[in-house]
Design a protein around this motif. Structure first.
Motif, short mmCIF file in Angstrom:
data_model
loop_
_atom_site.label_atom_id
_atom_site.label_comp_id
_atom_site.label_asym_id
_atom_site.label_seq_id
_atom_site.Cartn_x
_atom_site.Cartn_y
_atom_site.Cartn_z
N PHE A 129 0.85 -1.19 0.00
CA PHE A 129 0.00 0.00 0.00
C PHE A 129 0.88 1.24 0.00
CE2 PHE A 129 -2.39 3.40 2.11
CZ PHE A 129 -3.55 3.41 1.35
N THR A 130 0.59 2.16 -0.88
CA THR A 130 1.34 3.42 -0.96
C THR A 130 0.51 4.51 -0.33
OG1 THR A 130 2.44 2.71 -2.99
CG2 THR A 130 2.49 5.07 -2.47
N GLN A 131 1.03 5.02 0.79
CA GLN A 131 0.30 6.05 1.55
C GLN A 131 0.88 7.41 1.20
OE1 GLN A 131 0.47 5.53 5.81
NE2 GLN A 131 -1.61 6.29 6.04
N LYS A 132 0.02 8.31 0.76
CA LYS A 132 0.47 9.63 0.35
C LYS A 132 0.06 10.67 1.39
CE LYS A 132 0.40 8.80 -4.65
NZ LYS A 132 -0.12 9.26 -5.96
N THR A 133 1.04 11.44 1.81
CA THR A 133 0.76 12.55 2.72
C THR A 133 0.89 13.84 1.94
OG1 THR A 133 1.68 11.31 4.59
CG2 THR A 133 1.44 13.69 4.86
N PRO A 134 -0.17 14.61 1.80
CA PRO A 134 -0.11 15.82 0.98
C PRO A 134 0.74 16.91 1.63
CG PRO A 134 -2.19 15.69 2.13
CD PRO A 134 -1.49 14.39 2.39
N SER A 135 1.14 17.86 0.81
CA SER A 135 1.90 19.00 1.31
C SER A 135 1.03 19.81 2.26
CB SER A 135 2.34 19.88 0.13
OG SER A 135 2.95 21.06 0.59
N LYS A 136 1.66 20.29 3.37
CA LYS A 136 0.91 21.05 4.37
C LYS A 136 1.64 22.35 4.71
CE LYS A 136 -1.41 17.15 6.63
NZ LYS A 136 -1.63 16.44 7.92
N PHE A 137 0.86 23.32 5.17
CA PHE A 137 1.37 24.63 5.56
C PHE A 137 2.06 24.50 6.92
CE2 PHE A 137 0.13 29.25 6.64
CZ PHE A 137 1.25 29.75 5.99
N ALA A 138 3.29 25.01 7.01
CA ALA A 138 4.10 24.84 8.23
C ALA A 138 3.37 25.28 9.50
CB ALA A 138 5.42 25.59 8.07
N PRO A 139 2.71 26.45 9.52
CA PRO A 139 2.01 26.85 10.75
C PRO A 139 0.91 25.89 11.18
CG PRO A 139 2.30 28.73 9.29
CD PRO A 139 2.66 27.52 8.50
N GLU A 140 0.48 25.01 10.27
CA GLU A 140 -0.57 24.06 10.60
C GLU A 140 0.01 22.76 11.18
OE1 GLU A 140 -2.73 23.45 7.03
OE2 GLU A 140 -3.58 25.48 6.97
N ILE A 141 1.23 22.41 10.79
CA ILE A 141 1.80 21.13 11.25
C ILE A 141 2.75 21.29 12.43
CG2 ILE A 141 1.54 19.91 9.07
CD1 ILE A 141 4.33 20.60 8.31
N LEU A 142 3.32 22.48 12.62
CA LEU A 142 4.26 22.67 13.72
C LEU A 142 3.63 22.60 15.11
CD1 LEU A 142 6.71 25.43 12.37
CD2 LEU A 142 7.19 23.00 12.75
N PRO A 143 2.39 23.12 15.31
CA PRO A 143 1.83 23.11 16.66
C PRO A 143 1.77 21.73 17.32
CG PRO A 143 0.58 24.60 15.29
CD PRO A 143 1.54 23.89 14.37
N SER A 144 1.26 20.73 16.60
CA SER A 144 1.16 19.39 17.21
C SER A 144 2.54 18.80 17.43
CB SER A 144 0.33 18.47 16.31
OG SER A 144 0.93 18.33 15.03
N LEU A 145 3.44 19.08 16.51
CA LEU A 145 4.81 18.58 16.62
C LEU A 145 5.50 19.14 17.87
CD1 LEU A 145 7.34 18.48 13.66
CD2 LEU A 145 7.95 19.65 15.75
N ILE A 146 5.41 20.45 18.06
CA ILE A 146 6.05 21.10 19.21
C ILE A 146 5.38 20.67 20.51
CG2 ILE A 146 6.56 23.31 20.31
CD1 ILE A 146 6.62 24.52 17.44
N THR A 147 4.06 20.58 20.49
CA THR A 147 3.32 20.18 21.70
C THR A 147 3.79 18.80 22.17
OG1 THR A 147 1.38 21.46 21.05
CG2 THR A 147 1.04 19.68 22.64
N GLU A 148 3.95 17.87 21.23
CA GLU A 148 4.37 16.52 21.61
C GLU A 148 5.78 16.52 22.17
OE1 GLU A 148 4.32 11.96 19.88
OE2 GLU A 148 3.92 13.63 18.52
N ILE A 149 6.67 17.33 21.59
CA ILE A 149 8.05 17.42 22.12
C ILE A 149 8.03 17.94 23.55
CG2 ILE A 149 10.26 18.62 21.91
CD1 ILE A 149 9.90 18.61 18.89
N ILE A 150 7.27 18.99 23.79
CA ILE A 150 7.23 19.61 25.13
C ILE A 150 6.62 18.65 26.16
CG2 ILE A 150 6.21 21.48 26.50
CD1 ILE A 150 6.49 23.28 24.03
#
Length: 692
Positions: A110-131
């Protein structure tokens, strides 16, 4: 291309945690944005007593489209396995999969495609998880929240700067919302500061008395220290660990010089230095001409006060005075008690629950030291006395306060109580060496007790199965092994462990007696490995060491090392270089099985050339010599005599065809050449080394 700033502002972070925390934040951020395909050019991390910061430069505003291929079960797999794979891929039909051909059968992919996303939309969850998952060694909760941080987290700055646009990265962690501002120095200018760019962020912090880069803070401290040295004509004892620590305690370093009562100079300098560093984080000061410690100290403050630091200096002088009065009290109390009387109290101190008390250890050390002195033919009547004193300062009040002064204080107390200087030195030096760069003991008594102490550690912990494994070495046994090796080599101690170690396993009576031979063999191999590490640090070819160890079959590291040095020196001579070139010609055409060929295997009747006779005659003369493998002078003389064969070997190769059509003649010629190598086998096992 845009830039991004993330700053986590909190209450004071312990200095020892800052560097690792900053590195973790940087590495975790890099890993996570790489996984989502967010490209960038450069990332920098910073830390101080109150903040962790990362600055990303040249960051794309949109992540790349990512394709992830997931390999599934075979097409003929049970339905439950296929359905499980489809669920994990977020689909219901195998029509969304492709079939690939594999050696074990056709399989779904199965080939899973993740579309391009706007940085301000993907950084919040990423940073929250790190913290929220930040792995602080120690953390705390505050208020009614569940977030754990090293100290209460107060503010989060998270902004993207795209040319003239400022794009907020909005997210909430409990009651803290990310925003576009930070704060200056807690005491000098704790105002809220709105940030407009990366450059503006760094400039505004500096304007508000925050030097963000730890290296800049260090350089500022060093610059102020140099000014004080010139102004007062004195020398500040530089301590890199202390410099690292104080650089993490301040955001705007201001260096001051203070004084303490001259009466405290009667204390040992190590006590003064340790008390100032350990308790107060002060640098010590010595006289520029005599090198003697003075009654001055250096402190690094986090405040630039109106009175030029007078109030700060006075306060620190009062605190230090109280500390030094305590040290003086310990010093006087310890000196009033005979050091030897502490011996009986060691019976109440457990060294290890499976090994016994410190008193047991002292008894073993004395026994081992006597055995070593006998092997080394050293007669010193102070061995038993010194062994009974070397651990006694562990029960003094000064070492109770400053454990790092063990040995140091024992030496001072013993000197004051009139013991022989060699005994006093041994109390301190038996701990040496502690590191690859540390000095080794300076006299035989210290060396013998140092080896005895470390060897006892190894034998006892081996006996209870507590050997180092991988990166784990909770009892610092590798350090003990390294210390033994360095002590032997650098002090030229002709000490043979071949029978001593097995004898100690039996006498300690901790392991099963039947296990003593195998434990002894394993410990000797451990020490050989430590010796190989020592050679690697000296950039010496390990092949030669292994070949000599195999030839000598000994654990006398002094002899092994002497032979390695002798061979290395010989190879540097013209005779050595020419001989080893000739030997290399032999080894290139001879199988390793022939290295065990003996002179008796050669048949003179099969000789057809004069060169064969000449080489045979030269070998015959050397064969009659039976050198002792552990006699360095004999081995050296033998190498020079062997080098006389070099012309005969070269003449043989120039005029004799080894690969003769007659198999008997061919084998005889190979045996003749192999017997040359067999001569060298007495010194070095050629199967384990490439001759060059």
């Amino acid at each position: 291309m845009a830039n991004f700033v993330l700053e986590l502002l909190s209450e004071e972070i312990p200095s020892r945690m800052q560097k690792n925390a900053s590195k973790y934040l940087e590495n975790e951020f890099i890993q996570r944005i790489s996984e989502i395909g967010l490209k960038y050019e450069k990332i920098r991390s910073f830390y101080s007593s109150r903040r962790l910061t990362i600055i990303v430069e040249g960051m794309e505003l949109y992540s790349e489209e990512i394709e992830v291929e997931k390999l599934g079960p075979r097409v003929d797999a049970p339905k439950i396995a296929i359905d499980g794979f489809l669920r994990s891929c977020g689909t219901k039909s195998t029509k969304d999969c492709t079939i690939i051909h594999d050696k074990k059968g056709d399989r779904y992919q199965f080939t899973q495609k993740t579309p391009s996303k706007f940085a301000p939309e993907i950084l919040p969850s990423l940073i929250t998880e790190i913290i929220t998952k930040f792995p602080w060694p120690k953390s705390m909760r505050w208020g009614s929240g569940s977030l754990r941080w090293v100290r209460p987290l107060r503010n989060i700055l998270a902004l993207i700067f795209d040319k003239t646009k400022i794009i907020p990265v909005d997210f909430d962690i409990e009651d803290i919302s990310s925003n576009n501002s930070t704060y200056g120095h807690r005491f000098l200018n704790n105002n809220q500061i709105s940030i407009k760019s990366v450059k503006n962020y760094l400039e505004e912090l500096h304007k508000n008395y925050v030097i963000l880069d730890v290296d800049d803070r260090k350089n500022e401290i060093l610059s102020q220290l140099e000014q004080i040295e010139r102004r007062h004509d004195l020398k500040i004892l530089m301590d890199e660990d202390l410099l690292d620590e104080v650089s993490g305690l301040v955001e705007w370093p201001i260096v001051h010089i203070g004084n303490f009562e001259e009466a405290f100079l009667e204390l040992p300098k190590e006590v003064l230095i340790t008390s100032m560093k350990s308790h107060q984080k002060y640098f010590s000061v010595v006289d520029n001409k005599t090198g003697e410690i003075t009654n001055k100290f250096i402190l690094v403050s986090n405040i630039d006060s109106m009175d030029k630091g007078k109030f700060i200096i006075n306060g620190n002088e009062r605190v230090l005075s109280a500390r030094l009065y305590d040290a003086k009290y310990f010093w006087d109390r310890d000196n009033a008690q005979p050091l030897i009387e502490k011996s009986e109290l060691l019976e109440n101190v457990t060294f290890h629950k499976q090994i016994g008390t410190l008193s047991n250890k002292i008894e073993r050390i004395g026994n081992i030291a006597q055995k070593i002195s006998t092997i080394l033919n050293i007669k010193d009547e102070n061995i038993l006395l010194a062994s009974k004193l070397i651990k006694n300062d562990l029960l003094t009040e000064m070492v109770g306060e400053f454990p790092e002064l063990q040995g140091v204080m024992g030496r001072y107390y013993a000197l004051n109580q009139g013991y022989d200087k060699s005994v006093c030195d041994a109390i301190y030096e038996h701990y040496l060496p502690n590191s690859p760069k540390d000095k080794v003991p300076t006299n035989y008594l210290s060396s013998v007790l140092s080896i005895a102490d470390k060897l006892d550690n190894l034998v006892c912990f081996w006996s209870i199965g507590e050997k180092p494994t991988g990166s784990k070495d909770p009892y610092a046994l590798r350090r003990s092994g390294n210390g033994i090796i360095r002590n032997i080599i650098l002090n030229n101690l002709d000490l043979n462990f071949d029978h001593l170690i097995e004898e100690l396993f039996i006498e300690t009576n901790i392991c099963n007696q039947g296990d003593a031979p195998s434990l002894s063999s394993d410990l000797v191999e451990f020490l050989l490995d430590r010796y190989r590490t020592f050679l690697s640090d000296q950039q010496i070819d390990i092949q030669i060491a292994n070949a000599i160890i195999a030839a000598d079959k000994t654990s006398n590291f002094y002899r092994i090392n002497s032979k390695i040095k002798m061979i290395n020196d010989f190879v540097q001579t013209n005779e050595g270089q020419e001989l080893f070139r000739s030997l290399n010609r032999i080894k290139n055409i001879i199988d390793s099985d022939y290295l065990d060929t003996k002179f008796e295997d050669i048949s003179v009747n099969l000789f057809q050339k004069e060169e064969e006779n000449n080489l045979y005659t030269g070998i015959q003369k050397l064969t009659k010599q039976n050198i002792k493998s552990d006699d360095i002078n004999e081995a050296k003389n033998f190498l020079y005599q062997l080098s006389i064969l070099t012309p005969e070997i070269n003449n043989f190769f120039d005029n004799v065809v080894v690969n003769h059509e007659d198999e008997k003649i061919k084998t005889n010629r190979i045996n003749l050449l192999a017997s040359v190598l067999f001569l060298l086998q007495q010194i070095v096992d050629l199967k384990l080394v490439d001759i060059k």
